[in-house]
Design an enzyme around this catalytic site. Structure first.
Site, PDB file in Angstrom:
ATOM      1  N   THR B 143       0.841  -1.383  -0.127  1.00 21.31           N
ATOM      2  CA  THR B 143      -0.381  -0.132  -0.140  1.00 21.31           C
ATOM      3  C   THR B 143       0.867   1.070   0.197  1.00 21.31           C
ATOM      4  OG1 THR B 143      -1.751   1.724   1.084  1.00 21.31           O
ATOM      5  CG2 THR B 143      -0.354  -0.076   2.707  1.00 21.31           C
ATOM      6  N   VAL B 144       0.183   1.990  -0.889  1.00 18.93           N
ATOM      7  CA  VAL B 144       1.139   3.708  -1.146  1.00 18.93           C
ATOM      8  C   VAL B 144       0.861   4.073   0.169  1.00 18.93           C
ATOM      9  CG1 VAL B 144       1.074   2.855  -3.212  1.00 18.93           C
ATOM     10  CG2 VAL B 144      -0.323   5.325  -2.281  1.00 18.93           C
ATOM     11  N   ASP B 145      -0.165   4.117   0.984  1.00 18.86           N
ATOM     12  CA  ASP B 145      -0.629   4.665   2.120  1.00 18.86           C
ATOM     13  C   ASP B 145       0.537   4.791   3.249  1.00 18.86           C
ATOM     14  OD1 ASP B 145      -2.601   6.379   0.844  1.00 18.86           O
ATOM     15  OD2 ASP B 145      -4.278   4.331   1.308  1.00 18.86           O
ATOM     16  N   MET B 191      -1.552  11.627  -2.465  1.00 11.24           N
ATOM     17  CA  MET B 191      -2.357  10.812  -1.914  1.00 11.24           C
ATOM     18  C   MET B 191      -2.491  10.440  -0.260  1.00 11.24           C
ATOM     19  SD  MET B 191      -2.540   7.694  -4.885  1.00 11.24           S
ATOM     20  CE  MET B 191      -3.749   8.001  -5.813  1.00 11.24           C
ATOM     21  N   GLY B 192      -2.691   9.777   0.167  1.00  6.59           N
ATOM     22  CA  GLY B 192      -2.796  10.065   1.451  1.00  6.59           C
ATOM     23  C   GLY B 192      -4.272  10.234   2.282  1.00  6.59           C
ATOM     24  N   ARG B 193      -5.084   9.597   2.739  1.00  6.30           N
ATOM     25  CA  ARG B 193      -7.025   9.467   2.954  1.00  6.30           C
ATOM     26  C   ARG B 193      -6.749   9.949   4.372  1.00  6.30           C
ATOM     27  NH1 ARG B 193     -11.298   8.103  -0.234  1.00  6.30           N
ATOM     28  NH2 ARG B 193     -10.129   7.180  -1.163  1.00  6.30           N
ATOM     29  N   GLU B 246      -4.534  14.455   0.680  1.00  6.33           N
ATOM     30  CA  GLU B 246      -6.017  14.481  -0.156  1.00  6.33           C
ATOM     31  C   GLU B 246      -7.050  14.678   1.491  1.00  6.33           C
ATOM     32  OE1 GLU B 246      -6.530  10.884  -2.513  1.00  6.33           O
ATOM     33  OE2 GLU B 246      -6.073   9.775  -1.339  1.00  6.33           O
ATOM     34  N   TYR B 296      -2.598   9.530 -10.023  1.00  7.41           N
ATOM     35  CA  TYR B 296      -2.184   8.332 -10.296  1.00  7.41           C
ATOM     36  C   TYR B 296      -0.569   8.402 -10.724  1.00  7.41           C
ATOM     37  CZ  TYR B 296      -6.092   5.172 -10.410  1.00  7.41           C
ATOM     38  OH  TYR B 296      -7.053   4.897 -10.903  1.00  7.41           O
ATOM     39  N   LEU B 297      -0.330   9.439 -10.800  1.00  7.87           N
ATOM     40  CA  LEU B 297       1.271   9.555 -11.348  1.00  7.87           C
ATOM     41  C   LEU B 297       2.081   9.065 -10.770  1.00  7.87           C
ATOM     42  CD1 LEU B 297       1.012  13.035 -13.356  1.00  7.87           C
ATOM     43  CD2 LEU B 297       0.075  10.736 -14.240  1.00  7.87           C
TER      44      LEU B 297
END
Lengths: 418, 418
Positions: B143-145, B191-193, B246, B296-297
């Site tokens: 996960t990128v998160d 990103m990162g909710r 985000e 997405y980049l």
């Protein structure tokens, strides 16, 4: 000029991943011709540095620091968005420039910029004739927009094109993975106010099997046709990618997204076309979307610069100095393409009067008949420009970019109010 | 299990620059243990492929194609956003899974995903006990998160962190060049909710002299304090960069920008915090801005992947197969950090019951007291994760990424309606 004169170099307009490579070419070449050219003074923040006598003494930088400019993005001396008025409209500024040039024995003027800057450089080149001050003004081309005439391409463009092509490829692979249950359309907004060169680079991924729709500023936006095209691609491939130029506009000239603010040249500040397009697709077709706005990331991305672009940026800086030494004024070195495959070019020269205030748009035969893609001819044009990688060095996971000392030259004149 | 069983591997949730490196680790390791593990079948589009019996026969791919997965971003077999309900709520799906596993002699289940996927994998791991079907389910973290618990970091994160750190550095150099007459604030949305790990990576540029403000989802947004901070930095440095997650939100939980749509897991689809923040600055302080949304980049950017991340992604895939061979069920291989400098780690193991549905946020002592930056402790944590470059090969200016043949395994069962 019997006496050895100093040179003035400045960066203008939006900076790029390789404008410092041109600075490197100018300064290194001048250093190799110390018999002909004295010191290179850089303008702090472009032409403003000349007006305010804020000059940077580049001789205070080591050879290593100057060499490092080749792999450092941005404008090392600061750039500006500032357009000189005509001599008739604002003689005061020209008089001041001559005072500063005289005070610092400046006989060469190298201006590194795009279309608006070519106009500034052209006006300076006329000082000799119109105001009797002997100066040779050479324009060093630079613009990610690739919209200068005569030269086959502009330094800065090849690297942005590479960044956009690589990013479009990577993000398209991503949406392809997600399309079954999630995102079906990815929208990428790219720079290019009037000319679609950068957007065109997104079309290079088509040969990798990616369904892509390009929205050019040269083609009036037709919402119905666009949505039909997206719908068809999603039905056929399960997903598609849209590359939208910030300059994409409706037939009446309204941009898809204006932010309502204007820059110093009076241009509308754009941004936000991607969410507009994405929501349009969502509303009409119901597809889940993702969108990105590359903005500065694209033009600053030295980490994925095109080797060809870096090389040409350097060569044009070098050539500018050589042209000055050869006695030229009011010219711009150019890239003259000889062949596509193998890619061959030579460095040529254009008259500034033919460059200033002329914008080069995508030729219609570079764009497919339906207006949403690029032709094989365009691909042949673009492909050599993104060739090769020219990676910076890294330390602790980050690129090693140089920040110069930027030592000020002592002022000799009274303060000048801009 | 006396009989040699086949393995099922699938990719789940948002894909990354290195999830295929884990797939490569799983498949190459299984190929080296043909005495223990039969074929590796990949799920077409994650767990959906298991439910619909859309299996991909990875034995049809050459060793070279599998090796190329290591440097290919995205999910090579397709991913999905699909969460299994509990056994009580939807027994039909579990019954179907067992039918498919039985029909294809599948005894190993490797699921490559983040928190939601760990939950799916955990549920599968219980099939043995609850429904009497012998299966070993191993979760491969991705996960990128970076928000999975127990493991020191998650594959995918290091590469996004590197991309964001590099991009923030490059764009900050750009705005620094422009600040005199133009852009003074650059806003990058990442990103990162819920967790601010990705945003934190932007803070790494501070050591390069860049004034940066980070907006974390962990810190309630305080507009007044934020604007004061930006104002101070612009006064001191002439410019500043803002990295906004985000997931940044107001005290009442409202995100700075919601798009009003929700994904399959019921999460709000975010995007657009950057323009909100940029306009806030413009309105209050009058500074010209630029903003980018990486979307997405950032997670697809295999071209600037972290070498450490690629290595760990591979190692965790490899370890998952080794754990399966050793008889484990309901576990996840982990990265266990031993030291920061020099960076040392070993591959460990966690129980899935401790992983599923637990989110790891940024510890408070990784965030500066004022809430707008990262602490030296956080920098020590992040720095090793972005170390090293692992460039893909290029052809004609673009990275060479593999697209697999993805040959379908013949179906043996009736159609299943999702």
């Amino acid at each position: 000029m019997a006496k050895k004169m100093n040179a003035f170099y400045a960066q203008s307009g939006g900076v790029t991943a390789v404008i410092n490579a041109s600075a490197c070419g100018v300064i290194e070449t001048a250093r190799r011709h110390k018999d002909k050219i004295g010191k290179v003074y850089a303008g702090r923040n472009g032409i403003i540095g000349a007006l305010t006598e804020e000059l940077i003494d580049t001789t205070k930088e080591t050879d290593a620091a100057i060499a490092a400019l080749r792999s450092t993005p941005s404008g090392a001396f600061g750039s500006c968005r500032f357009k000189l008025k005509s001599l008739e409209a604002n003689k005061r500024e020209y008089t001041r420039l001559i005072e500063v040039f005289k005070a610092h024995n400046i006989g060469y003027f190298f201006y590194n910029g795009g279309g608006d800057s070519a106009d500034t450089c052209f006006k300076i080149s006329q000082l000799s004739e119109q105001m009797g001050y002997p100066i040779q003004a050479i324009h060093v081309p630079k613009t990610v927009d690739n919209d200068l005439p005569i030269t086959d391409c502009c330094p800065g463009f090849g690297s942005v094109a590479k960044y956009i092509a690589v990013s479009t490829l990577e993000a398209s692979y991503d949406v392809r993975s997600m399309a079954k249950t999630s995102t079906k359309v990815f929208v990428l907004e790219v720079m290019g106010r009037h000319a679609g060169w950068i957007a065109a680079a997104g079309g290079l991924v088509e040969d990798h099997g990616i369904p892509v729709v390009i929205l050019f500023p040269e083609i009036e936006f037709d919402q119905k046709k666009f949505l039909a095209r997206v719908n068809k691609l999603v039905k056929e491939h399960g997903y598609c990618t849209v590359v939208v130029s910030e300059g994409c506009h409706y037939p009446d000239g309204t941009f898809l997204a204006e932010q309502g603010t204007r820059d110093a040249f009076g241009h509308a500040q754009l941004g936000g076309a991607a969410p507009v397009v994405a929501n349009m697709i969502k509303d009409a077709l119901g597809h889940k979307f993702h969108w990105a706005v590359a903005d500065y990331l694209q033009r600053a991305a030295r980490h994925i610069a095109s080797k060809t672009d870096v090389k040409q940026a350097y060569e044009l800086g070098k050539k500018a100095v050589e042209l000055a030494i050869a006695g030229h004024n009011s010219v711009m070195p150019t890239v003259d393409r000889i062949s596509d495959v193998p890619y061959k070019y030579k460095i040529g020269m254009a008259d500034l009067k033919d460059v200033a205030n002329v914008e080069k748009f995508m030729p219609r035969d570079f764009i497919t008949r339906d207006g949403f893609g690029i032709t094989p001819k365009c691909k042949r044009y673009l492909t050599p420009l993104i060739q090769g990688e020219d990676y910076p060095k890294y330390q602790d996971g980050l690129p090693v970019y140089v920040t110069l000392k930027n030592v000020a030259v002592a002022k000799k004149l009274p303060t000048f109010k801009l």
